[in-house]
Design a protein around this motif. Structure first.
Motif, PDB file in Angstrom:
ATOM      1  N   SER A 106       0.906  -1.182  -0.016  1.00  9.69           N
ATOM      2  CA  SER A 106       0.068  -0.054   0.064  1.00  9.69           C
ATOM      3  C   SER A 106       0.877   1.131   0.116  1.00  9.69           C
ATOM      4  N   ARG A 108       1.047   3.580   2.276  1.00  9.85           N
ATOM      5  CA  ARG A 108       1.485   3.812   3.464  1.00  9.85           C
ATOM      6  C   ARG A 108       2.746   3.071   3.734  1.00  9.85           C
ATOM      7  N   ASP A 126       3.334   7.690  10.674  1.00 14.38           N
ATOM      8  CA  ASP A 126       2.033   8.357  10.289  1.00 14.38           C
ATOM      9  C   ASP A 126       2.126   9.669  10.538  1.00 14.38           C
ATOM     10  N   GLN A 144      -3.939   4.609   2.170  1.00 16.98           N
ATOM     11  CA  GLN A 144      -4.490   3.097   2.386  1.00 16.98           C
ATOM     12  C   GLN A 144      -4.302   2.698   1.080  1.00 16.98           C
ATOM     13  N   ARG A 145      -4.275   3.309  -0.168  1.00 15.84           N
ATOM     14  CA  ARG A 145      -4.442   2.607  -1.330  1.00 15.84           C
ATOM     15  C   ARG A 145      -3.309   2.024  -1.780  1.00 15.84           C
ATOM     16  N   TYR A 146      -3.321   1.139  -3.102  1.00 12.93           N
ATOM     17  CA  TYR A 146      -2.260   0.721  -3.685  1.00 12.93           C
ATOM     18  C   TYR A 146      -1.807   1.235  -4.766  1.00 12.93           C
TER      19      TYR A 146
ATOM     20  N   ARG B  28      -0.522   0.920  15.582  1.00 19.05           N
ATOM     21  CA  ARG B  28      -0.632   0.274  14.358  1.00 19.05           C
ATOM     22  C   ARG B  28      -1.824  -0.405  14.123  1.00 19.05           C
ATOM     23  N   PHE B  31      -3.674  -0.073  10.980  1.00 16.61           N
ATOM     24  CA  PHE B  31      -3.181  -0.541   9.620  1.00 16.61           C
ATOM     25  C   PHE B  31      -3.074  -2.208   9.630  1.00 16.61           C
ATOM     26  N   GLN B  34      -6.014  -5.257   8.858  1.00 17.57           N
ATOM     27  CA  GLN B  34      -6.247  -5.619   7.578  1.00 17.57           C
ATOM     28  C   GLN B  34      -5.006  -6.456   7.249  1.00 17.57           C
ATOM     29  N   GLU B  35      -3.894  -6.043   7.352  1.00 14.44           N
ATOM     30  CA  GLU B  35      -2.571  -6.751   6.993  1.00 14.44           C
ATOM     31  C   GLU B  35      -2.470  -8.175   7.493  1.00 14.44           C
ATOM     32  N   ARG B 538      -8.195  -4.449  -2.320  1.00 11.14           N
ATOM     33  CA  ARG B 538      -8.498  -3.368  -1.071  1.00 11.14           C
ATOM     34  C   ARG B 538      -8.495  -2.073  -1.543  1.00 11.14           C
TER      35      ARG B 538
END
Lengths: 259, 539
Positions: A106, A108, A126, A144-146, B28, B31, B34-35, B538
């Protein structure tokens, strides 16, 4: 190494670098031919030239992605060697034309790769990501995206963020806007210039577009066939071209015909 | 450093399930949730691997127990029957014996006996002089054999009472037409088509010597499985086959055994070979052997063979009836079938899973090391390719002196066969990673092992998974050959089915094996799909 990380958030010490008679050959061809150049700490420069002129190879030599066959590459007065290359790479942010974002991570996670390796706490990563998103005008929701879910312009913004995550003293941009459409490109040129002024780093931009180079950097280094043809301001290139090639290169920049 | 990283990469193969969020606690969560979401496919793969390892463990534990005596048998009916008869007779002497049935050829049984993997097996005196003890003259008597075997810690029983020698046979109609009575009569008939069993073709006392002794020069000669040869001669596909003198089919199929008028074939008296140390440990072994001396006539043996091969009766039942003891209790058919298939499924999974796991442990690091090093890469792929070309049976025989019989040599062979797809795909996958991405990772200043685990392996994942999947599917099929050396699994019923000409039995192994191959393929497809989906779907 650790000292640098500790000061990463503070204003970093500017760093200069130099090429001393550097030659890089691919077989018989000289991609870089006896180049001698110095870049002062905090300066903003552009390497200009047609494709294949050796300008990208200079950046790669600086990052230790290529090793000079002759001459020396000095980074902050240290020669680039296999021993120093890790620290040098971390002192440089590097952006390439395709962005170089990792498709399986992603946005991030792309940004967090190096900081996490340096054991930054998550909240610091962050916070830095949000701060840089503001700097490069990226909607924080996109973190959050790819990569494939972003537009070309957004990808380059992310690539720039990734290069700036640990606040390195040097920023190396290899055709950062080469793949973008004109409107986005224009907008990003404005933003890049603002960013260069704001961050006070030693910057080199590689581009084949003279107008873009002149807009972004006061110093232009024009290259041809691996060698430096002229090194100066836009005014120097225009008014005192070193040779016929420089004059043609400057003249080849097209502006819109009069209405 | 790269190797260390590689080893780590291998076991958390799911660089895969993706080390996206590794360290750091607390904040975390947003994040991480989902990971770290372990998908059903990943969970399923983990569950299967754990099951396989458990199967393997229990299998090994069983082998290490203070085991009862073990009788082995070769992969043909008479040998299985003799072993059953031995086991039943032993039971009368209050001796519990396990039977590892149908283990393959002479070499495998002999090695297994020397390695103390088995304690007893039925053999023939001629095989000893011709095949196993080359230093003995061909017509050594029993006392001579006994003295020679004792040097290797092996004992030999008194003859069981019948001889099962090699002979050549032709259809009676053909014999009548061509006036064939003796092996000498074959010499002039060079047009006859010979179909000889592979073992007969290879062994010193088989075809090579026979051809010389009778100056035979057939124009057509092919190697076949002994049981298939009977079918081929019945169908008229071949004319001359090798037989054993007790084979049930000789009468049933109206074959004429040709007279060995020059006395070429040595005597093949049936005996039992046993380990002398086992006899010392278990006195009842000697009394059992003594009770079987001269007990079984040629006629008896031919009838027993016929009951199994032609009447399709179970060897254990035939042997028990012969000795006049109660046949083993018959379970309800369905329950028995399910229990058998279930047991074989566990054995098969263990063979495939353990060999695949080992191949991953070695193959992935090897592939990673070889990627980007053309000289080493080519060598590694070439070496694993050569392993791939070794025939499974040859590989198994090589491995027995090192690993004995049972699951271990089978796992080793499957391991070798798994290496090529894994190594080749790992090399190819890593070398196909976009150079721009590789350089981006280097330019970030990430050390090699982090680049490998976080960037290069995940990007090469599809190719690597495809290689592992190929290896797994091939393994499921090849593992059926493990039955030749007593490794169990789905090959057991296939082998028995081929031996007895029983298609239902063949299917009992072939169908689950095919289903398992499909399931393995589907599992890997699901895994690849799920991992792909996690990245692309996603938002």
């Amino acid at each position: 190494m650790n000292a640098r990380h500790a000061t990463a958030a503070a204003t970093p010490r500017a760093i200069g670098f130099a090429f001393e008679g550097v030659t890089r050959r691919y077989g018989a061809q000289r991609a870089v031919d006896a180049v001698t150049l110095a870049f002062a700490p905090g300066s903003v420069s552009a390497l200009v030239g047609s494709s294949g002129s050796g300008k990208s190879t200079l950046l790669r030599l600086l990052l230790g992605l290529e090793i000079a066959d002759e001459g020396r590459v000095l980074f902050d007065q240290q020669p680039v060697t296999p021993d120093t290359v890790a620290d040098i790479r971390r002192a440089c942010g590097y952006v390439i034309q395709s962005g170089g974002l990792f498709p399986h991570l992603s946005v991030r996670a792309n940004l967090a790769l190096l900081p996490r390796h340096l054991r930054w706490p998550a909240d610091r990563i962050d916070a830095r990501a949000v701060e840089l998103a503001a700097l490069v005008n990226l909607d924080s929701a996109l973190l959050q995206r790819y990569p494939h879910q972003l537009s070309g312009g957004q990808r380059q913004r992310v690539a720039l963020m990734r290069a700036l995550m640990t606040d390195p003293p040097v920023l190396l941009l290899d055709e950062p806007l080469g793949a973008l459409d004109p409107i986005i490109r224009h907008q990003l040129q404005d933003e890049l210039r603002t960013i260069f002024e704001a961050i006070g780093k030693t910057v080199i931009v590689v581009t084949h577009d003279l107008a873009e180079a002149a807009f972004l950097a006061p110093r232009l280094v024009l290259m041809r066939a691996g060698a430096v043809v002229q090194d100066g301001s836009l005014a120097d290139l225009r008014e005192r071209p070193a040779d016929e090639f420089v004059a043609r290169f400057v003249a080849a920049q097209r502006s819109l015909p009069p209405a | 450093m790269r190797i260390a990283a590689a080893v780590r990469a291998a076991w958390c193969l799911s660089a895969i399930t993706d080390s996206r969020a590794r360290s750091a606690p607390s904040k975390r969560a947003a994040f991480r949730s989902q990971e770290w979401n372990i998908t059903p496919a990943v969970a399923l793969v983990i569950a299967v691997v754990v099951t396989m390892l458990l199967c393997a463990y229990t299998q090994t534990a069983r082998a290490d127990d203070n085991r009862p005596l073990v009788v082995g048998s070769k992969n043909f009916t008479e040998s299985v029957l003799l072993a059953e008869i031995f086991r039943d007779e032993a039971q009368r002497h209050a001796l519990t014996v396990a039977h590892r049935r149908a283990l393959g050829g002479t070499a495998i049984l002999w090695q297994a006996l020397l390695q103390a993997q088995i304690d007893v097996y039925p053999e023939y005196s001629g095989t000893l002089t011709q095949e196993l003890l080359h230093d003995l003259p061909p017509h050594t008597d029993l006392a001579g054999l006994r003295a020679r075997l004792a040097q290797q810690g092996i004992g030999i029983s008194a003859p069981l009472g019948f001889e099962d020698g090699y002979a050549l046979a032709v259809p009676q109609s053909l014999a009548a037409r061509l006036k064939l009575h003796t092996l000498d009569d074959l010499r002039a008939q060079t047009q006859l088509r010979y179909g000889l069993s592979n073992e007969f073709l290879d062994r010193a006392d088989g075809w090579p010597g026979l051809r010389k002794a009778y100056a035979l020069a057939p124009m057509q000669l092919q190697g076949l499985d002994h049981d298939l040869a009977y079918r081929a001669v019945r169908d008229g596909a071949i004319d001359v086959i090798d037989v054993y003198s007790t084979d049930a089919e000789i009468l049933d199929q109206h074959l004429q055994v040709l007279d060995d008028n020059r006395g070429y074939f040595p005597r093949y008296d049936a005996v039992l070979l046993y380990r002398l140390d086992s006899a010392a440990r278990v006195p009842a072994l000697a009394t059992t052997l003594a009770a079987l001396a001269n007990r079984i006539s040629v006629a008896d043996m031919r009838r027993l063979n016929a009951e199994v091969k032609l009447d399709h009766r179970d060897e254990a039942a035939v042997a028990a009836a012969y000795l006049g003891i109660a046949a083993p209790p018959a379970q309800s058919n369905v329950v028995a079938l399910l229990a058998r298939v279930g047991q074989r499924t566990l054995e098969h999974l263990a063979l495939v899973g353990v060999s695949l796991g080992l191949a991953l442990l070695i193959g992935l690091p090897l592939g990673i090391f070889a990627a980007g090093r053309p000289a080493i890469g080519h060598t590694a792929v070439a070496a694993t390719s050569i392993l791939q070309t070794i025939p499974a049976l040859a590989m198994l025989v090589f491995l027995i002196p090192l690993l004995g019989i049972g699951a271990k040599p089978a796992i080793a062979a499957l391991f070798f066969y798994s290496l090529l797809p894994i190594v080749r795909n790992t090399v190819a996958g890593l070398e196909a990673v976009d150079p721009a991405l590789r350089d981006s990772a280097r330019a970030l200043g990430l050390p090699a092992q982090v680049r490998l685990l976080r960037i290069e392996l995940p990007l090469a994942r599809q190719a690597i998974l495809a290689g592992i999947s190929t290896a797994a599917v091939i393994n499921v099929g090849t593992a059926t050959l493990g039955a030749l050396i007593g490794a169990g699994g789905y090959g057991q019923p296939i082998l028995t089915g081929v031996r007895l000409g029983n298609p239902a039995l063949i299917l009992e192994g072939a169908i689950p094996s095919a289903l398992m191959a499909l399931a393995v393929q589907a599992l890997f497809a699901l895994l690849a799909y799920t991992l792909q989906a996690r990245e692309s779907q996603r938002v």
